[in-house]
Design a protein around this motif. Structure first.
Motif, PDB file in Angstrom:
ATOM      1  N   TYR A 243      29.759  38.341  90.035  1.00 53.27           N
ATOM      2  CA  TYR A 243      29.955  36.894  90.132  1.00 53.27           C
ATOM      3  C   TYR A 243      30.486  36.342  88.813  1.00 53.27           C
ATOM      4  N   LEU A 244      29.871  36.743  87.702  1.00 53.41           N
ATOM      5  CA  LEU A 244      30.272  36.215  86.401  1.00 53.41           C
ATOM      6  C   LEU A 244      31.655  36.700  85.996  1.00 53.41           C
ATOM      7  N   SER A 245      32.071  37.869  86.463  1.00 57.22           N
ATOM      8  CA  SER A 245      33.437  38.315  86.170  1.00 57.22           C
ATOM      9  C   SER A 245      34.441  37.405  86.865  1.00 57.22           C
ATOM     10  N   ASN A 246      34.094  36.893  88.045  1.00 54.47           N
ATOM     11  CA  ASN A 246      34.950  35.914  88.714  1.00 54.47           C
ATOM     12  C   ASN A 246      34.971  34.584  87.968  1.00 54.47           C
ATOM     13  N   VAL A 247      33.823  34.173  87.432  1.00 53.04           N
ATOM     14  CA  VAL A 247      33.763  32.959  86.615  1.00 53.04           C
ATOM     15  C   VAL A 247      34.691  33.101  85.412  1.00 53.04           C
ATOM     16  N   ARG A 248      34.636  34.256  84.734  1.00 50.45           N
ATOM     17  CA  ARG A 248      35.479  34.485  83.557  1.00 50.45           C
ATOM     18  C   ARG A 248      36.958  34.410  83.935  1.00 50.45           C
ATOM     19  N   ASP A 249      37.332  35.037  85.051  1.00 53.35           N
ATOM     20  CA  ASP A 249      38.727  34.997  85.488  1.00 53.35           C
ATOM     21  C   ASP A 249      39.179  33.572  85.757  1.00 53.35           C
ATOM     22  N   ARG A 253      42.084  31.519  83.718  1.00 54.81           N
ATOM     23  CA  ARG A 253      43.284  31.167  84.485  1.00 54.81           C
ATOM     24  C   ARG A 253      43.619  29.685  84.396  1.00 54.81           C
ATOM     25  N   PHE A 254      42.605  28.824  84.391  1.00 59.28           N
ATOM     26  CA  PHE A 254      42.867  27.390  84.553  1.00 59.28           C
ATOM     27  C   PHE A 254      42.512  26.540  83.335  1.00 59.28           C
ATOM     28  N   ARG A 255      42.004  27.125  82.256  1.00 61.40           N
ATOM     29  CA  ARG A 255      41.428  26.324  81.175  1.00 61.40           C
ATOM     30  C   ARG A 255      42.436  25.456  80.432  1.00 61.40           C
ATOM     31  N   ASN A 256      43.731  25.709  80.568  1.00 59.81           N
ATOM     32  CA  ASN A 256      44.708  24.899  79.847  1.00 59.81           C
ATOM     33  C   ASN A 256      45.068  23.602  80.555  1.00 59.81           C
ATOM     34  N   HIS A 257      44.503  23.345  81.715  1.00 58.68           N
ATOM     35  CA  HIS A 257      44.854  22.125  82.445  1.00 58.68           C
ATOM     36  C   HIS A 257      44.079  20.933  81.887  1.00 58.68           C
ATOM     37  N   PRO A 258      44.788  19.893  81.433  1.00 60.92           N
ATOM     38  CA  PRO A 258      44.091  18.730  80.865  1.00 60.92           C
ATOM     39  C   PRO A 258      43.277  17.963  81.895  1.00 60.92           C
ATOM     40  N   SER A 259      43.595  18.122  83.185  1.00 57.56           N
ATOM     41  CA  SER A 259      42.871  17.372  84.216  1.00 57.56           C
ATOM     42  C   SER A 259      41.422  17.833  84.346  1.00 57.56           C
ATOM     43  N   ILE A 260      41.117  19.085  84.015  1.00 55.70           N
ATOM     44  CA  ILE A 260      39.740  19.559  84.136  1.00 55.70           C
ATOM     45  C   ILE A 260      38.898  18.934  83.026  1.00 55.70           C
ATOM     46  N   VAL A 261      37.851  18.207  83.415  1.00 54.54           N
ATOM     47  CA  VAL A 261      37.015  17.550  82.414  1.00 54.54           C
ATOM     48  C   VAL A 261      35.585  18.079  82.403  1.00 54.54           C
ATOM     49  N   THR A 283      31.768  29.726  79.481  1.00 53.48           N
ATOM     50  CA  THR A 283      32.513  28.495  79.216  1.00 53.48           C
ATOM     51  C   THR A 283      32.439  28.134  77.730  1.00 53.48           C
ATOM     52  N   GLY A 284      31.294  28.384  77.103  1.00 53.20           N
ATOM     53  CA  GLY A 284      31.176  28.099  75.674  1.00 53.20           C
ATOM     54  C   GLY A 284      32.064  28.985  74.822  1.00 53.20           C
ATOM     55  N   GLU A 285      32.250  30.233  75.262  1.00 49.71           N
ATOM     56  CA  GLU A 285      33.093  31.169  74.514  1.00 49.71           C
ATOM     57  C   GLU A 285      34.578  30.928  74.761  1.00 49.71           C
ATOM     58  N   LEU A 286      34.954  30.721  76.025  1.00 48.80           N
ATOM     59  CA  LEU A 286      36.365  30.711  76.401  1.00 48.80           C
ATOM     60  C   LEU A 286      36.977  29.323  76.471  1.00 48.80           C
ATOM     61  N   ASP A 287      36.149  28.281  76.567  1.00 44.03           N
ATOM     62  CA  ASP A 287      36.700  26.930  76.719  1.00 44.03           C
ATOM     63  C   ASP A 287      35.837  25.939  75.949  1.00 44.03           C
ATOM     64  N   ARG A 288      35.827  26.118  74.653  1.00 42.64           N
ATOM     65  CA  ARG A 288      34.991  25.312  73.771  1.00 42.64           C
ATOM     66  C   ARG A 288      35.333  23.826  73.899  1.00 42.64           C
ATOM     67  N   GLY A 289      34.297  23.028  74.042  1.00 37.16           N
ATOM     68  CA  GLY A 289      34.504  21.579  74.080  1.00 37.16           C
ATOM     69  C   GLY A 289      34.389  20.981  75.465  1.00 37.16           C
ATOM     70  N   ARG A 290      34.673  21.756  76.526  1.00 38.13           N
ATOM     71  CA  ARG A 290      34.485  21.209  77.873  1.00 38.13           C
ATOM     72  C   ARG A 290      33.011  21.318  78.249  1.00 38.13           C
ATOM     73  N   TYR A 291      32.529  20.279  78.884  1.00 41.73           N
ATOM     74  CA  TYR A 291      31.120  20.172  79.196  1.00 41.73           C
ATOM     75  C   TYR A 291      30.767  21.002  80.420  1.00 41.73           C
ATOM     76  N   TYR A 292      29.644  21.719  80.343  1.00 41.06           N
ATOM     77  CA  TYR A 292      29.109  22.453  81.498  1.00 41.06           C
ATOM     78  C   TYR A 292      27.733  21.906  81.834  1.00 41.06           C
ATOM     79  N   GLN A 293      27.519  21.600  83.114  1.00 39.39           N
ATOM     80  CA  GLN A 293      26.175  21.289  83.565  1.00 39.39           C
ATOM     81  C   GLN A 293      25.854  22.149  84.777  1.00 39.39           C
ATOM     82  N   SER A 294      24.577  22.485  84.917  1.00 38.32           N
ATOM     83  CA  SER A 294      24.167  23.478  85.896  1.00 38.32           C
ATOM     84  C   SER A 294      24.292  22.979  87.330  1.00 38.32           C
ATOM     85  N   SER A 295      23.874  21.752  87.575  1.00 37.45           N
ATOM     86  CA  SER A 295      23.741  21.254  88.935  1.00 37.45           C
ATOM     87  C   SER A 295      24.595  20.003  89.154  1.00 37.45           C
TER      88      SER A 295
END
Length: 296
Positions: A243-249, A253-261, A283-295
């Protein structure tokens, strides 16, 4: 299936995205990553940082440089030497590449707050002046923050301006995953016309580059979710690492899009602890600065 979608045999089997065949020289570009920063509350300059991994696929040493053009601004790294089959992460920023400090940049704004300006970015790894591999991206210069002083409530601000999040759940875009771009564009244009500012990629069901690209172009922010429905159904991934390997992919793949907040782990509940921690780390390693929340 769902209670409003009939079960469809073989829906999860086969190719559903574009297939391409490309040729490169001995050194390839991998996982380019672009971030932007503003000296808020000022917006009269912007720092652009660019990273990419260069990989020597050959049995011989290779020496070259990473060059690029952001809008009308050209830049080039210093000489890079790669041993056979070696990789190197190249980082360009205003400290080592002064051209990447932009003056009076055209900013990316959500719908209704300004124009969603985009800069074309061309990156190339050159050997003896000849491109070995190249890629093209669109860069939106903006800074997203998530909290305001005195509150821990999630509060979206873009370029220092608080943005009211108007939108809803975006579920399955097409049952057989074959939605044409022209239809998808009509739907996103309707979101813009309705004065929406955001859509939620509910349970990560939309997986096409077109969705993110069109949201970039029309100023629609994306609440981007990963792949789990609510815990009440009792279904959790059986293989957390797969599952996490899919998250990493997905992030790569999409982290350069400015629309993702925002990244979100699960619909109506948190993922199992191992997966929740894993998503936060990825997300902290590969896309620093974008907010992650669990739920959600």
């Amino acid at each position: 299936g769902w209670d409003w979608v009939p079960g469809i045999r073989d829906r999860q089997i086969g190719i559903w995205q574009k297939v391409t065949l490309s040729a490169t020289g001995p050194v390839i570009l991998q996982n380019p990553y672009v971030t932007t920063d503003l000296p808020l509350p000022r917006t009269d300059s912007a720092d652009v940082s660019i990273e990419a991994t260069v990989h020597n696929t050959s049995n011989r040493p290779q020496t070259g440089s990473l060059s690029g053009k952001l809008g009308d601004i050209a830049f080039r790294s210093s000489s890079i030497m790669l041993a056979p089959h070696a990789s190197q992460l190249v980082k360009l920023n205003p400290q080592n590449t002064p051209q990447l400090r932009l003056v009076n940049p055209k900013l990316w704004w959500p719908n209704g707050f300004g124009e969603p300006n985009l800069y074309p970015l061309h990156l190339s790894f050159d050997l003896n002046g000849v491109p070995s591999d190249a890629t093209d991206l669109s860069v939106g210069i903006r800074k997203v923050t998530y909290f305001v002083e005195g509150s821990r409530n999630l509060t979206l601000s873009v370029n220092g301006v608080r943005v009211f999040a108007k939108g809803g759940n975006w579920g399955m875009d097409e049952a057989l995953k074959r939605i044409p771009r022209r239809r998808l564009e009509a739907q996103i244009k309707l979101h813009k016309a309705a004065n929406y500012t955001i859509l939620r990629n509910w349970v990560g069901q939309s997986t096409t580059e077109d969705l993110y690209d069109l949201c970039d172009r029309y100023g629609i922010m994306v609440w981007d979710e990963f792949f789990q429905a609510n815990p009440a159904n009792g279904l959790n991934p059986l293989d957390a690492q797969l599952y996490l390997s899919n998250v990493r992919d997905k992030v790569l793949r999409f982290r350069n899009h400015p629309s993702i907040v925002i990244y979100c782990g699960r619909n109506e509940g948190a993922p199992p602890p191992e997966i929740d921690r894993g998503i936060a780390e990825i997300t902290g390693e590969l896309d620093r600065g974008r907010y992650y929340q669990s739920s959600s």
